[in-house]
Motif scaffolding. Structure first.
Motif, PDB file in Angstrom:
ATOM      1  N   GLU A  22      34.899  49.616  34.327  1.00 51.81           N
ATOM      2  CA  GLU A  22      34.196  48.915  33.244  1.00 51.81           C
ATOM      3  C   GLU A  22      34.658  47.465  33.138  1.00 51.81           C
ATOM      4  OE1 GLU A  22      34.918  51.452  29.871  1.00 51.81           O
ATOM      5  OE2 GLU A  22      33.316  52.837  30.439  1.00 51.81           O
ATOM      6  N   THR A  23      35.937  47.234  33.334  1.00 52.49           N
ATOM      7  CA  THR A  23      36.468  45.868  33.302  1.00 52.49           C
ATOM      8  C   THR A  23      35.872  45.037  34.436  1.00 52.49           C
ATOM      9  OG1 THR A  23      38.535  46.590  32.279  1.00 52.49           O
ATOM     10  CG2 THR A  23      38.580  44.479  33.441  1.00 52.49           C
ATOM     11  N   ILE A  24      35.821  45.622  35.622  1.00 53.58           N
ATOM     12  CA  ILE A  24      35.262  44.913  36.772  1.00 53.58           C
ATOM     13  C   ILE A  24      33.790  44.584  36.527  1.00 53.58           C
ATOM     14  CG2 ILE A  24      34.628  45.146  39.214  1.00 53.58           C
ATOM     15  CD1 ILE A  24      37.238  46.835  39.506  1.00 53.58           C
ATOM     16  N   VAL A  25      33.033  45.545  36.039  1.00 54.49           N
ATOM     17  CA  VAL A  25      31.612  45.314  35.754  1.00 54.49           C
ATOM     18  C   VAL A  25      31.454  44.190  34.736  1.00 54.49           C
ATOM     19  CG1 VAL A  25      29.546  46.324  34.699  1.00 54.49           C
ATOM     20  CG2 VAL A  25      30.850  47.622  36.387  1.00 54.49           C
ATOM     21  N   SER A  26      32.277  44.214  33.701  1.00 52.24           N
ATOM     22  CA  SER A  26      32.214  43.173  32.680  1.00 52.24           C
ATOM     23  C   SER A  26      32.505  41.802  33.270  1.00 52.24           C
ATOM     24  CB  SER A  26      33.213  43.492  31.561  1.00 52.24           C
ATOM     25  OG  SER A  26      33.250  42.454  30.622  1.00 52.24           O
ATOM     26  N   GLN A  27      33.528  41.726  34.117  1.00 54.23           N
ATOM     27  CA  GLN A  27      33.870  40.446  34.750  1.00 54.23           C
ATOM     28  C   GLN A  27      32.718  39.936  35.612  1.00 54.23           C
ATOM     29  OE1 GLN A  27      37.499  41.690  36.703  1.00 54.23           O
ATOM     30  NE2 GLN A  27      38.753  40.635  35.176  1.00 54.23           N
ATOM     31  N   ILE A  28      32.069  40.838  36.317  1.00 55.28           N
ATOM     32  CA  ILE A  28      30.944  40.445  37.167  1.00 55.28           C
ATOM     33  C   ILE A  28      29.774  39.976  36.309  1.00 55.28           C
ATOM     34  CG2 ILE A  28      29.202  41.281  38.797  1.00 55.28           C
ATOM     35  CD1 ILE A  28      31.454  43.138  39.927  1.00 55.28           C
ATOM     36  N   GLU A  29      29.448  40.756  35.285  1.00 51.86           N
ATOM     37  CA  GLU A  29      28.321  40.417  34.417  1.00 51.86           C
ATOM     38  C   GLU A  29      28.525  39.090  33.681  1.00 51.86           C
ATOM     39  OE1 GLU A  29      26.597  44.845  33.342  1.00 51.86           O
ATOM     40  OE2 GLU A  29      27.970  43.905  31.932  1.00 51.86           O
ATOM     41  N   ASN A  30      29.783  38.781  33.366  1.00 45.67           N
ATOM     42  CA  ASN A  30      30.086  37.554  32.627  1.00 45.67           C
ATOM     43  C   ASN A  30      30.446  36.382  33.534  1.00 45.67           C
ATOM     44  OD1 ASN A  30      29.695  38.733  30.051  1.00 45.67           O
ATOM     45  ND2 ASN A  30      31.702  39.693  30.210  1.00 45.67           N
ATOM     46  N   ASN A  31      30.221  36.552  34.842  1.00 45.07           N
ATOM     47  CA  ASN A  31      30.500  35.487  35.819  1.00 45.07           C
ATOM     48  C   ASN A  31      31.919  34.941  35.695  1.00 45.07           C
ATOM     49  OD1 ASN A  31      27.887  35.513  37.002  1.00 45.07           O
ATOM     50  ND2 ASN A  31      27.127  34.431  35.199  1.00 45.07           N
ATOM     51  N   GLU A  32      32.892  35.835  35.542  1.00 42.18           N
ATOM     52  CA  GLU A  32      34.292  35.439  35.371  1.00 42.18           C
ATOM     53  C   GLU A  32      35.052  35.326  36.689  1.00 42.18           C
ATOM     54  OE1 GLU A  32      36.136  38.154  32.649  1.00 42.18           O
ATOM     55  OE2 GLU A  32      34.589  37.869  31.136  1.00 42.18           O
ATOM     56  N   LEU A  33      34.403  35.640  37.801  1.00 41.09           N
ATOM     57  CA  LEU A  33      35.090  35.694  39.088  1.00 41.09           C
ATOM     58  C   LEU A  33      34.526  34.674  40.063  1.00 41.09           C
ATOM     59  CD1 LEU A  33      34.936  39.579  39.468  1.00 41.09           C
ATOM     60  CD2 LEU A  33      36.870  38.250  38.602  1.00 41.09           C
ATOM     61  N   ASP A  34      35.437  34.040  40.815  1.00 37.38           N
ATOM     62  CA  ASP A  34      34.946  33.193  41.898  1.00 37.38           C
ATOM     63  C   ASP A  34      34.622  34.110  43.082  1.00 37.38           C
ATOM     64  OD1 ASP A  34      37.255  33.677  43.512  1.00 37.38           O
ATOM     65  OD2 ASP A  34      38.300  31.958  42.626  1.00 37.38           O
ATOM     66  N   ILE A  35      34.100  33.573  44.145  1.00 33.80           N
ATOM     67  CA  ILE A  35      33.599  34.387  45.253  1.00 33.80           C
ATOM     68  C   ILE A  35      34.706  35.213  45.900  1.00 33.80           C
ATOM     69  CG2 ILE A  35      33.797  32.594  47.033  1.00 33.80           C
ATOM     70  CD1 ILE A  35      30.884  35.057  46.673  1.00 33.80           C
ATOM     71  N   ASP A  36      35.909  34.658  46.019  1.00 30.41           N
ATOM     72  CA  ASP A  36      37.020  35.400  46.611  1.00 30.41           C
ATOM     73  C   ASP A  36      37.455  36.546  45.705  1.00 30.41           C
ATOM     74  OD1 ASP A  36      37.196  33.810  48.944  1.00 30.41           O
ATOM     75  OD2 ASP A  36      38.301  32.291  47.808  1.00 30.41           O
ATOM     76  N   GLN A  37      37.551  36.283  44.424  1.00 32.93           N
ATOM     77  CA  GLN A  37      37.914  37.321  43.468  1.00 32.93           C
ATOM     78  C   GLN A  37      36.840  38.408  43.438  1.00 32.93           C
ATOM     79  OE1 GLN A  37      38.213  34.684  40.100  1.00 32.93           O
ATOM     80  NE2 GLN A  37      40.425  35.018  39.949  1.00 32.93           N
ATOM     81  N   LEU A  38      35.599  37.998  43.518  1.00 28.41           N
ATOM     82  CA  LEU A  38      34.487  38.948  43.496  1.00 28.41           C
ATOM     83  C   LEU A  38      34.601  39.930  44.661  1.00 28.41           C
ATOM     84  CD1 LEU A  38      31.810  39.934  42.312  1.00 28.41           C
ATOM     85  CD2 LEU A  38      30.669  38.197  43.687  1.00 28.41           C
TER      86      LEU A  38
END
Length: 70
Positions: A22-38
């Protein structure tokens, strides 16, 4: 055991794995990750999903065995 995104082996309960997903999905949905982190977080999510599926399968098998033994 599960290998976390930094390569550290950890034991995680099903509920903890779901929370991590759920945390990962939230980070993705909120554009909190750069491409490497993604990329790293997607790999982590794949491992978490596999762990959850394995746990559900094993639990299902245990329940079936218990019901058959009655």
């Amino acid at each position: 055991l599960w290998e976390g995104w930094r390569g550290v082996l950890i034991y995680m309960k099903y509920e903890e794995a779901i929370q991590q997903l759920e945390t990962i999905v939230s980070q993705i949905e909120n554009n909190e990750l750069d491409i490497d982190q993604l990329a790293d977080r997607l790999k982590e999510a794949q491992k978490l999903i596999k762990q959850c599926k394995d746990k559900l399968y094993k639990t299902d098998e245990k329940i079936k065995a218990l019901l058959e033994s009655e």
